[in-house]
Design a protein around this motif. Structure first.
Motif, mmCIF file in Angstrom:
data_model
loop_
_atom_site.group_PDB
_atom_site.id
_atom_site.type_symbol
_atom_site.label_atom_id
_atom_site.label_comp_id
_atom_site.label_asym_id
_atom_site.label_seq_id
_atom_site.Cartn_x
_atom_site.Cartn_y
_atom_site.Cartn_z
ATOM 1 N N THR A 69 0.842 -1.195 0.000
ATOM 2 C CA THR A 69 0.000 0.000 0.000
ATOM 3 C C THR A 69 0.873 1.240 0.000
ATOM 4 N N ASN A 70 0.578 2.184 -0.906
ATOM 5 C CA ASN A 70 1.261 3.463 -0.928
ATOM 6 C C ASN A 70 0.249 4.580 -0.703
ATOM 7 N N LEU A 71 0.550 5.439 0.249
ATOM 8 C CA LEU A 71 -0.283 6.608 0.541
ATOM 9 C C LEU A 71 0.619 7.838 0.413
ATOM 10 N N ASN A 72 1.006 8.138 -0.808
ATOM 11 C CA ASN A 72 1.987 9.185 -1.063
ATOM 12 C C ASN A 72 1.319 10.524 -1.362
ATOM 13 N N PHE A 73 2.001 11.582 -0.963
ATOM 14 C CA PHE A 73 1.559 12.948 -1.253
ATOM 15 C C PHE A 73 2.626 13.619 -2.110
ATOM 16 N N ASP A 74 2.204 14.186 -3.244
ATOM 17 C CA ASP A 74 3.103 14.913 -4.130
ATOM 18 C C ASP A 74 2.782 16.399 -4.091
ATOM 19 N N ARG A 75 3.832 17.220 -4.080
ATOM 20 C CA ARG A 75 3.641 18.672 -4.150
ATOM 21 C C ARG A 75 4.590 19.264 -5.180
ATOM 22 N N ARG A 76 4.028 19.958 -6.125
ATOM 23 C CA ARG A 76 4.832 20.664 -7.115
ATOM 24 C C ARG A 76 5.369 21.946 -6.486
ATOM 25 N N ILE A 77 6.698 22.061 -6.426
ATOM 26 C CA ILE A 77 7.317 23.271 -5.888
ATOM 27 C C ILE A 77 7.472 24.311 -6.983
ATOM 28 N N ASN A 78 8.046 23.905 -8.116
ATOM 29 C CA ASN A 78 8.123 24.741 -9.317
ATOM 30 C C ASN A 78 8.299 23.802 -10.502
ATOM 31 N N ASP A 79 8.666 24.338 -11.648
ATOM 32 C CA ASP A 79 8.777 23.507 -12.841
ATOM 33 C C ASP A 79 9.902 22.485 -12.759
ATOM 34 N N ALA A 80 10.836 22.657 -11.831
ATOM 35 C CA ALA A 80 11.993 21.759 -11.738
ATOM 36 C C ALA A 80 11.978 20.867 -10.499
ATOM 37 N N TRP A 81 11.224 21.232 -9.460
ATOM 38 C CA TRP A 81 11.264 20.532 -8.177
ATOM 39 C C TRP A 81 9.920 19.896 -7.864
ATOM 40 N N LEU A 82 9.990 18.634 -7.393
ATOM 41 C CA LEU A 82 8.807 17.930 -6.914
ATOM 42 C C LEU A 82 9.113 17.370 -5.527
ATOM 43 N N PHE A 83 8.226 17.636 -4.560
ATOM 44 C CA PHE A 83 8.353 17.074 -3.218
ATOM 45 C C PHE A 83 7.384 15.913 -3.088
ATOM 46 N N ARG A 84 7.867 14.808 -2.524
ATOM 47 C CA ARG A 84 7.020 13.626 -2.325
ATOM 48 C C ARG A 84 7.178 13.123 -0.901
ATOM 49 N N LEU A 85 6.054 12.960 -0.215
ATOM 50 C CA LEU A 85 6.049 12.337 1.109
ATOM 51 C C LEU A 85 5.628 10.891 0.930
ATOM 52 N N VAL A 86 6.566 9.980 1.143
ATOM 53 C CA VAL A 86 6.352 8.561 0.903
ATOM 54 C C VAL A 86 5.812 7.892 2.158
ATOM 55 N N ASN A 87 4.728 7.136 1.997
ATOM 56 C CA ASN A 87 4.158 6.332 3.074
ATOM 57 C C ASN A 87 3.819 4.961 2.496
ATOM 58 N N ASN A 88 4.690 3.999 2.757
ATOM 59 C CA ASN A 88 4.545 2.667 2.170
ATOM 60 C C ASN A 88 4.322 1.630 3.263
ATOM 61 N N ILE A 89 3.366 0.727 3.031
ATOM 62 C CA ILE A 89 3.031 -0.332 3.978
ATOM 63 C C ILE A 89 3.085 -1.666 3.251
ATOM 64 N N GLN A 90 3.832 -2.621 3.800
ATOM 65 C CA GLN A 90 3.910 -3.962 3.224
ATOM 66 C C GLN A 90 3.434 -4.986 4.245
ATOM 67 N N TRP A 91 2.795 -6.043 3.717
ATOM 68 C CA TRP A 91 2.263 -7.096 4.596
ATOM 69 C C TRP A 91 2.262 -8.407 3.840
ATOM 70 N N ASN A 92 2.469 -9.509 4.566
ATOM 71 C CA ASN A 92 2.321 -10.825 3.953
ATOM 72 C C ASN A 92 1.693 -11.769 4.963
ATOM 73 N N ASP A 93 1.068 -12.835 4.450
ATOM 74 C CA ASP A 93 0.375 -13.753 5.363
ATOM 75 C C ASP A 93 1.218 -14.983 5.699
ATOM 76 N N GLN A 94 2.554 -14.898 5.443
ATOM 77 C CA GLN A 94 3.419 -15.981 5.891
ATOM 78 C C GLN A 94 3.843 -15.759 7.344
#
Length: 273
Positions: free
Chosen positions: A159-184
């Protein structure tokens, strides 16, 4: 803008949402401090089947499950290779499957069914759903859910719950929130932190990453801190890249002492999206 930046940095999200034939081949060399360098190679081939309105693809891949889980859907390709605490350890294997894609009301959905080339062969199935939610003119919430089933092994989820914010034409900010799970082992792995993606020109890009890795087993605790800087350059025409990424990890298994490493990748991406 996020699509343009992710396409340049080779984000696997662009493969998963490609509506045309696409081929990706790369080699990755990792050089940890005080250890021998290791080199691995992978490929991913997606071929649109004729007369299917670009809804069906034949997908052929060779890469391990760790890569599938960690590089998918918005995490930069320059993120350093995870340690054993960051993901399950699996051998590389080749998979061939049939993918069906559709997009309705800005919801991107795909399903895969195929065979993993092992002895004996194993069947796999997976589904993926993604929707971009525009918060305002600059912020976009990008939730992505992938569920996978592998015969004789069971289910896993990413699962990814990421937030992207455009700073300007050259910069992109991304807040990464990743969740992994398995049933083993029912272990939950959380990866959180900021990433700044900077396109210096049409041929050069930089990424700046800081992640915290948390696990739920045997109890909820921080397992690793990872800092990295990535430099990616287009070397030939529009399809051959190289990138170098120094990184610094602080794993619990090493009493949070620094564990520096370098990674060098050569990558060819041919196709469209």
């Amino acid at each position: 803008m996020a699509d343009s930046v992710d396409s340049f940095f080779g984000d696997q999200r662009m493969d998963d949402e490609a509506n045309g034939s696409r081929i990706r081949i790369f080699t990755l060399t990792t050089i940890p401090e005080g250890e021998l360098a290791t080199t691995e190679g992978s490929f991913r081939v997606q071929l649109v089947l004729p007369k299917t309105q670009k809804r069906f693809q034949l997908v052929l891949t060779r890469q391990d499950d760790d890569q599938n889980q960690n590089d998918d859907d918005g995490n930069p390709a320059t993120t350093p290779t995870p340690t054993n605490n960051d993901a399950q350890t699996n051998d590389q294997a080749t998979e061939a499957g049939l993918r069906y894609l559709w997009n309705e009301a800005n919801v991107n959905v795909s399903t895969d069914l195929g065979i993993r080339a092992e002895i004996p062969p194993r069947i796999f199935a997976q589904g993926r759903i993604r929707k971009n939610i525009e918060i305002d003119d600059n912020w976009v919430f990008r939730p992505v859910q992938k569920v996978r089933w592998l015969q004789f092994e069971g289910f896993s989820a990413n699962t990814n719950l990421n937030f992207d914010r455009r700073i300007n034409d050259a910069w992109l900010f991304r807040l990464v929130n990743n969740i992994q799970w398995n049933d083993q082992d029912y272990r939950i792995i959380l990866r959180n932190g900021p990433t700044f993606l900077h396109k210096l020109s049409d041929k050069i890009g930089m990424s700046y990453n800081a992640f915290m890795v948390t696990e739920s087993s045997p109890n909820s605790r921080v397992e690793n801190y990872i800092l990295s800087i990535g430099y990616r350059q287009l070397l030939y025409k529009k399809w051959f890249f190289w990138e170098v990424s120094p990184s610094m990890a602080f794993p619990r298994e090493n009493n949070f002492h620094r564990s520096p490493a370098w990674s060098v990748k050569f990558e060819a991406i041919v196709g469209n999206i």
